[in-house]
Design a protein around this motif. Structure first.
Motif, mmCIF file in Angstrom:
data_model
loop_
_atom_site.group_PDB
_atom_site.id
_atom_site.type_symbol
_atom_site.label_atom_id
_atom_site.label_comp_id
_atom_site.label_asym_id
_atom_site.label_seq_id
_atom_site.Cartn_x
_atom_site.Cartn_y
_atom_site.Cartn_z
ATOM 1 N N LEU B 137 0.821 -1.208 0.000
ATOM 2 C CA LEU B 137 0.000 0.000 0.000
ATOM 3 C C LEU B 137 0.858 1.263 0.000
ATOM 4 O O LEU B 137 0.505 2.264 -0.639
ATOM 5 N N LYS B 138 1.970 1.240 0.706
ATOM 6 C CA LYS B 138 2.838 2.423 0.732
ATOM 7 C C LYS B 138 3.507 2.637 -0.626
ATOM 8 O O LYS B 138 3.707 3.773 -1.059
ATOM 9 N N LYS B 139 3.839 1.551 -1.278
ATOM 10 C CA LYS B 139 4.401 1.675 -2.640
ATOM 11 C C LYS B 139 3.378 2.329 -3.567
ATOM 12 O O LYS B 139 3.709 3.196 -4.380
ATOM 13 N N LYS B 140 2.125 1.869 -3.425
ATOM 14 C CA LYS B 140 1.049 2.416 -4.238
ATOM 15 C C LYS B 140 0.873 3.912 -3.942
ATOM 16 O O LYS B 140 0.709 4.724 -4.855
ATOM 17 N N GLU B 141 0.935 4.245 -2.665
ATOM 18 C CA GLU B 141 0.792 5.640 -2.254
ATOM 19 C C GLU B 141 1.878 6.506 -2.892
ATOM 20 O O GLU B 141 1.615 7.609 -3.380
ATOM 21 N N ALA B 142 3.110 5.996 -2.883
ATOM 22 C CA ALA B 142 4.232 6.750 -3.473
ATOM 23 C C ALA B 142 3.969 7.007 -4.956
ATOM 24 O O ALA B 142 4.248 8.097 -5.466
ATOM 25 N N TYR B 144 0.979 7.211 -6.381
ATOM 26 C CA TYR B 144 -0.056 8.237 -6.469
ATOM 27 C C TYR B 144 0.562 9.630 -6.366
ATOM 28 O O TYR B 144 0.227 10.551 -7.105
ATOM 29 N N ILE B 145 1.453 9.778 -5.390
ATOM 30 C CA ILE B 145 2.006 11.119 -5.134
ATOM 31 C C ILE B 145 2.936 11.560 -6.263
ATOM 32 O O ILE B 145 2.875 12.680 -6.753
ATOM 33 N N ASN B 146 3.823 10.667 -6.669
ATOM 34 C CA ASN B 146 4.774 11.020 -7.722
ATOM 35 C C ASN B 146 5.230 9.758 -8.451
ATOM 36 O O ASN B 146 6.171 9.089 -8.033
ATOM 37 N N PRO B 147 4.550 9.456 -9.552
ATOM 38 C CA PRO B 147 4.826 8.183 -10.245
ATOM 39 C C PRO B 147 6.258 8.086 -10.768
ATOM 40 O O PRO B 147 6.750 6.983 -10.995
ATOM 41 N N LYS B 148 6.903 9.226 -10.929
ATOM 42 C CA LYS B 148 8.253 9.192 -11.486
ATOM 43 C C LYS B 148 9.326 9.168 -10.399
ATOM 44 O O LYS B 148 10.505 8.933 -10.665
ATOM 45 N N GLY B 149 8.937 9.448 -9.173
ATOM 46 C CA GLY B 149 9.927 9.538 -8.101
ATOM 47 C C GLY B 149 10.366 8.178 -7.587
ATOM 48 O O GLY B 149 9.717 7.155 -7.849
ATOM 49 N N HIS B 150 11.466 8.169 -6.852
ATOM 50 C CA HIS B 150 11.887 6.957 -6.165
ATOM 51 C C HIS B 150 10.933 6.751 -4.986
ATOM 52 O O HIS B 150 10.734 7.677 -4.197
ATOM 53 N N PRO B 151 10.304 5.580 -4.869
ATOM 54 C CA PRO B 151 9.257 5.439 -3.849
ATOM 55 C C PRO B 151 9.757 5.790 -2.436
ATOM 56 O O PRO B 151 9.031 6.417 -1.657
ATOM 57 N N TYR B 152 10.978 5.432 -2.123
ATOM 58 C CA TYR B 152 11.473 5.726 -0.771
ATOM 59 C C TYR B 152 11.624 7.236 -0.560
ATOM 60 O O TYR B 152 11.252 7.770 0.478
ATOM 61 N N GLU B 153 12.120 7.898 -1.591
ATOM 62 C CA GLU B 153 12.305 9.343 -1.478
ATOM 63 C C GLU B 153 10.951 10.055 -1.340
ATOM 64 O O GLU B 153 10.806 10.995 -0.558
ATOM 65 N N VAL B 154 9.988 9.559 -2.096
ATOM 66 C CA VAL B 154 8.650 10.159 -2.033
ATOM 67 C C VAL B 154 8.074 10.018 -0.621
ATOM 68 O O VAL B 154 7.505 10.964 -0.063
ATOM 69 N N LEU B 155 8.250 8.847 -0.024
ATOM 70 C CA LEU B 155 7.703 8.632 1.323
ATOM 71 C C LEU B 155 8.493 9.418 2.369
ATOM 72 O O LEU B 155 7.924 9.971 3.305
ATOM 73 N N MET B 156 9.790 9.474 2.200
ATOM 74 C CA MET B 156 10.637 10.214 3.143
ATOM 75 C C MET B 156 10.251 11.700 3.160
ATOM 76 O O MET B 156 10.332 12.360 4.199
ATOM 77 N N ASP B 157 9.797 12.195 2.016
ATOM 78 C CA ASP B 157 9.422 13.595 1.897
ATOM 79 C C ASP B 157 8.295 13.987 2.860
ATOM 80 O O ASP B 157 8.151 15.149 3.232
ATOM 81 N N GLU B 158 7.509 13.000 3.234
ATOM 82 C CA GLU B 158 6.432 13.217 4.199
ATOM 83 C C GLU B 158 6.985 13.694 5.550
ATOM 84 O O GLU B 158 6.366 14.476 6.255
ATOM 85 N N PHE B 159 8.153 13.208 5.895
ATOM 86 C CA PHE B 159 8.759 13.527 7.195
ATOM 87 C C PHE B 159 9.839 14.605 7.073
ATOM 88 O O PHE B 159 10.040 15.399 7.970
ATOM 89 N N GLU B 160 10.536 14.564 5.934
ATOM 90 C CA GLU B 160 11.713 15.413 5.762
ATOM 91 C C GLU B 160 11.600 16.083 4.409
ATOM 92 O O GLU B 160 12.223 15.658 3.418
ATOM 93 N N GLU B 161 10.764 17.134 4.377
ATOM 94 C CA GLU B 161 10.446 17.763 3.100
ATOM 95 C C GLU B 161 11.710 18.215 2.377
ATOM 96 O O GLU B 161 12.553 18.900 2.960
ATOM 97 N N GLY B 162 11.816 17.830 1.118
ATOM 98 C CA GLY B 162 12.938 18.268 0.294
ATOM 99 C C GLY B 162 14.201 17.421 0.439
ATOM 100 O O GLY B 162 15.175 17.623 -0.288
ATOM 101 N N MET B 163 14.207 16.485 1.365
ATOM 102 C CA MET B 163 15.410 15.660 1.558
ATOM 103 C C MET B 163 15.485 14.621 0.437
ATOM 104 O O MET B 163 14.471 14.094 0.001
ATOM 105 N N THR B 164 16.720 14.374 -0.043
ATOM 106 C CA THR B 164 16.874 13.406 -1.135
ATOM 107 C C THR B 164 17.679 12.197 -0.666
ATOM 108 O O THR B 164 18.430 12.267 0.300
ATOM 109 N N ILE B 165 17.489 11.113 -1.375
ATOM 110 C CA ILE B 165 18.263 9.903 -1.073
ATOM 111 C C ILE B 165 19.756 10.191 -1.223
ATOM 112 O O ILE B 165 20.569 9.720 -0.424
#
Lengths: 493, 493
Positions: B137-142, B144-165
């Motif tokens: 479900l979290k992969k799916k959520e990532a 939804y938010i940004n289909p082109k992004g790295h799923p981990y980076e997209v989820l991390m953005d929820e906690f650490e806005e703008g932070m990159t892998i």
């Protein structure tokens, strides 16, 4: 399930959740809310109240109730009662315009604050203008609900559904002279003249241990209950399996003892509603009076009884060295001492209803326009002088002592007396189980209450619940007989 | 004020009230909620969350944000930032379909329960199927938010806005070998080989007195604060003037001491947001990492410092007779002992980030599909063996120890390490005030934090806040230098 019933139940469930959330916001306000956040909390409460009001006046919901009322075929008994109950409530909810609800809510918040400040300064005049406004708004509200009704009766109906002024008057007309007579007889006794106030050191930590023990006795080891401290003890329900009481500790250990017993009586009732009523408006008490009967029953009939202290005193005394030289009999007497006082919530069983009658007479006259707000302190003092033989030295120990009027709860006070009557009538049915209490056995009493009172929730009107189980409705007879037997014995008159 | 701005602020205010109400429901769940009401509470939370979601996706609100974004003329700096922030958040809120939010919320509730049961039974397989579902479900959520992004980076953005892998990788790539090197050096020291665990009797009542003292030191006499007990300590904000921490008491008194200092650091931050941000989404921290920097700063840099214990130890020892024979130096050493452990929240400053890196590596690989849920226990154990030289005997002291994955909080762990780095960088700027701490003076440190970190709320991205005040962004350098100086000194290496 037909679709109107589904709508009714689902919106009813939303109301239940919003009411529970509002209850938590209130509970927290009285327990843990940091001081500076009081105003922000009021905004949170107002917002949730607004959502609740929107649900209560939701046209979809109204339509569903009306449909079901017209075509009740196929509904179970509980469902029919549900429709009746919502019809009654909806009638009130929709008759009061939102603008009035909002105005009242703002005025009440200011009025409550003015009452607090007036108490701090011991100055009724600081509160009087707010109270005048509150009285006007409540009169207006009564007209919205029922323009032909007596305003006091209309407002009382909020607390004591179906109760009439005629019935209350009949009970109070009997109570008042009888109570004054009993009090006078007691005051003339030798024992009264010799009685002394309780003294001694009763550490709060030990009082806490005792209050835990009381809740265990009444509620058992309970996964649906919690108790914390607040300035004024109260009971609240956040959801069916989350019923909370609060308690407060004073120098006199009987304050926390009796107030915990009182609140546990409320909690036992809230936890005893039948499962088939869950998630509906019937998962509730039909009246404040019946609710109060449950708390006053435990506080007075059980926890102030000779049987209870025969059981409990050895344990209690062991925990309070201050009592080592006090006999069980002397303690029992001191606990039940009659002593006309100025403060309602600290008074004895004999004088309690006189305090209530004073408030009833004054608030009814206010609503009828027969007296003015500014006359209250003087009238209050005069009545205390006549009924109880005491006179307040100031507003805090007089007219400012109760919160009710500041929040516009006119018509609430009679419920305290009605509950006291019901408790005595119920006691007349269960006193056969009191010998068991000498051995610490509360089981049969709890079983009787569950079966005859609690499980019904709001399925029947309060008086009908009492009538079904005790064979009679509201009467002062059982209470007066109970008082005479107990207190004439105690004072040897 | 133009009407779009009015709409934005008024709906924003509604969101704030609903978020506060939800926070209270959660706080209460962890503190006073009777056990049996847990499920009913989940329904209350779900209902309020639903109302919040409706506000967040309200077309009126979206329209107002879009209008203001297109025509920012006349907006103040704060208002412009507000529009930017809402634009970002709205983007996320509206991209995830309600059906997904609801499904996730149900699965997460079940998953959390499964995690609790699995912990009770010490059996990872009871939790694994739920975790698999959560990962999907979290992969799916990532997506939804940004289909082109790295799923981990997209989820991390929820906690650490703008932070990159890339940035996180760079820091961790430096941290991991360096920390393992520091640890190895310490483990080879004489003092390490001779060190003993703390023992003795530290009554909870005394620990409570000490925790009150800590909150007074950090927060002052505070009308906007309260502290009660819960199983796991946490901080929550119900409204701007109502910030609460919880604490827990264990045999080792340093658990309550340090966790209270930690939570008070969070609370000081929450209470320090600028008044001009009140009632908006900017009255918040820009990232979990920056928030964590404030808690870890007090827990580690201040409350584990030599200066602090020079001030506090005489008082502390007086309260705990168990310490009467322990010198200030020995106590300071015992408090800072390095001891590779299995449990993250009980570990020392040196090993802490290794615990975080293990979790980061595993959760990232999970999200990338490189490892399977069922492999977790074995991989977890292997990494602990390599990085820390210890190995869990079972799942509870291994992969089941943290709640985060059970609730789907993937991408959260890096914030703990990021906060640790920020704390050290901030410390490099304020350590000139540490001599004052020897005399109990925390004032200059608090003033610095208020002015440079707290007051900005979410006006600027986290790294920018640090860069503005410290002249550099995220770096491991200050932290590593701090560790080496402190711990090489302690262990004489």
């Amino acid at each position: 399930m037909n679709s109107a019933l589904r709508t009714l139940k689902s919106i009813g469930r939303e109301m239940e959740i919003l009411e529970g959330t509002e209850a938590l916001l209130h509970w927290d306000k009285s327990t843990f809310l940091p001081k500076k956040a009081a105003e922000q909390r009021s905004e949170q409460v107002a917002y949730i109240s607004g959502l609740l009001h929107a649900k209560r006046t939701d046209p979809q919901f109204q339509k569903a109730v009306q449909q079901l009322r017209r075509r009740p075929k196929g509904l179970s008994f509980v469902e029919k009662r549900l429709v009746e109950e919502y019809t009654k409530k909806m009638n009130k909810w929709t008759k009061i315009p939102l603008s009035h609800v909002e105005e009242f809510s703002k005025v009440a918040a200011l009025s409550f604050k003015a009452w607090e400040r007036a108490r701090e300064k011991n100055d009724f005049t600081m509160f009087a203008p707010y109270l005048e406004k509150i009285v006007q708004l409540k009169k207006k509200e009564a007209v919205y609900i029922n323009p032909k009704g007596h305003p006091y009766e209309v407002l009382m109906d909020e607390f004591e559904e179906g109760m009439t002024i005629v019935k209350v008057e009949a009970v109070f007309a009997k109570l008042k002279p009888e109570l004054m007579g009993i009090l006078s007889k007691i005051k003339n006794s030798k024992r009264y003249k010799a009685q002394q106030p309780r003294t001694g050191n009763f550490p709060v930590e030990t009082q806490k241990l005792i209050t835990q023990d009381i809740s265990r006795m009444i509620l058992g080891e309970n996964d649906c209950f919690c108790c914390v401290e607040s300035v004024h003890p109260f009971t609240t329900t956040i959801c069916p399996d989350d019923v909370r009481i609060t308690t407060a500790y004073q120098e006199d250990p009987l304050f926390s003892f009796l107030s915990t017993a009182h609140e546990c009586g409320h909690a036992l009732y809230e936890l005893g509603f039948g499962d088939q009523l869950r998630g509906t408006v019937l998962f509730d008490s039909p009246s404040f009076g019946l609710h109060e009967s449950q708390s006053r029953f435990w506080e007075n009939q059980v926890m102030k009884s000779r049987e209870f202290w025969q059981y409990y005193y050895p344990f209690y005394r062991k925990h309070f060295p201050a009592l080592s030289a006090v006999s069980a009999d002397d303690f029992y007497f001191s606990l039940n001492q009659v002593r006309p006082s100025l403060i309602r919530i600290e008074c004895d069983e004999v004088t309690y209803c006189l305090h209530i009658i004073i408030r009833y007479e004054l608030e009814r006259a206010l609503l009828e326009g027969k007296i003015a707000v500014k006359e209250l302190p003087q009238l209050w003092a005069a009545k205390y002088q006549v009924y109880l033989g005491v006179e307040p030295k100031n507003a805090v120990e007089g007219v400012l002592q109760d919160v009710h009027w500041s929040e516009g709860s006119f018509g609430y006070f009679p419920s305290y007396a009605i509950g006291t009557m019901y408790a005595a009538t119920i006691f007349s049915k269960v006193q056969k189980h009191m010998p068991g209490v000498r051995g610490g056995d509360f089981g049969p009493i709890i079983q009787w209450l569950r079966k005859n009172i609690h499980q019904h929730g709001a399925l029947y009107p309060a008086e009908e619940v009492v009538r079904k189980s005790c064979g009679k409705g509201l009467t002062a007879d059982d209470f007066l007989a109970y008082l005479k037997k107990k207190y004439y014995g105690l004072y040897g008159v």
